[in-house]
Design a protein around this motif. Structure first.
Motif, short mmCIF file in Angstrom:
data_model
loop_
_atom_site.label_atom_id
_atom_site.label_comp_id
_atom_site.label_asym_id
_atom_site.label_seq_id
_atom_site.Cartn_x
_atom_site.Cartn_y
_atom_site.Cartn_z
N GLU A 81 0.82 -1.21 0.00
CA GLU A 81 0.00 0.00 0.00
C GLU A 81 0.85 1.26 0.00
O GLU A 81 0.60 2.19 -0.75
N GLU A 82 1.86 1.30 0.86
CA GLU A 82 2.73 2.47 0.94
C GLU A 82 3.48 2.68 -0.37
O GLU A 82 3.56 3.79 -0.89
N ALA A 85 1.01 3.73 -3.39
CA ALA A 85 0.61 5.14 -3.35
C ALA A 85 1.77 6.04 -3.78
O ALA A 85 1.58 7.00 -4.53
N TYR A 88 2.40 5.94 -7.56
CA TYR A 88 1.39 6.62 -8.36
C TYR A 88 1.31 8.12 -8.09
O TYR A 88 0.38 8.78 -8.52
N ASP A 90 1.54 9.96 -4.97
CA ASP A 90 1.11 10.52 -3.69
C ASP A 90 2.35 11.04 -2.97
O ASP A 90 3.19 10.27 -2.51
N ALA A 93 2.99 9.90 0.68
CA ALA A 93 3.44 8.50 0.73
C ALA A 93 4.88 8.38 0.24
O ALA A 93 5.68 7.63 0.82
N CYS A 121 7.23 13.15 -7.66
CA CYS A 121 6.44 14.19 -6.96
C CYS A 121 7.14 15.54 -7.03
O CYS A 121 6.49 16.58 -7.18
#
Length: 192
Positions: A81-82, A85, A88, A90, A93, A121
């Motif tokens: 999950e971490e 995210a 993609y 985030d 994250a 990011c």
């Protein structure tokens, strides 16, 4: 009846944008900026190594899209999950993931993936991610002598974006006119 489970094919989200897709032939399409003065270029390296080898000014839109495409092809098994995210885009994250790897004593594939997610990011304009890239570059011992310049390029990119944003905001507001008029009258008074 087959017990074999097949993974659905993942379509690259940016394949129709005319952006290089990720193999060596595609990376050759990324142009080296004329007289960049930097000893390395994007087409010479894998996108997973760009965070630790290229300054912010050499990573433009084409490189950003190639980073996105590269991260889109990665399947993560642990910390799913971490990692997912972060991969993609985030920013929180990605920052958390990169910081969770500290202290980083060597650059591994996991470090390259996490830092490339953070780079994604930063290139998308997230100031916090950009500052974390700059900080981590100074914290990790890398094998090249230009690490300080590399880190500084990311700090400079944050400052540059901040100044551009402030200038744009002033241009689009009534405050801009009063600031310009106020500074003009201040100069007139100072000259008198």
């Amino acid at each position: 009846m087959s017990n074999k489970m097949e993974m659905p094919a993942r379509k690259r989200r940016h394949q129709d944008l005319g952006v290089p897709a990720g193999d060596a032939a595609d990376r050759a399409n990324i142009s080296r900026p004329a007289n960049s003065g930097w000893p390395l270029a994007a087409q010479d390296l894998t996108p997973l190594a760009w965070w630790r080898t290229l300054p912010s000014n050499l990573l433009r839109d084409a490189e950003h899209q190639l980073i996105i495409d590269t991260l889109d092809t990665i399947y993560v098994m642990d910390r799913r999950e971490e990692f997912a995210a972060a991969l993609y885009g985030d920013a929180a994250a990605a920052i958390g993931l990169a910081l969770s790897l500290l202290p980083i004593h060597e650059v591994t594939l996991t470090v390259d993936i996490a830092m490339t997610a953070l780079l994604r990011c930063a290139l998308a304009g997230d100031a916090t991610a950009t500052l974390v890239v700059a900080h981590l570059l100074r914290s990790i011992e890398l094998d090249h002598p230009f690490i300080t310049k590399l880190s500084t390029s990311w700090c400079t990119s944050v400052a540059s974006r901040s100044c551009e944003g402030t200038s744009r905001a002033l241009q689009n507001s009534d405050l801009n006119e009063s600031v310009v008029l106020g500074s003009a009258s201040y100069r007139t008074e100072a000259d008198a």
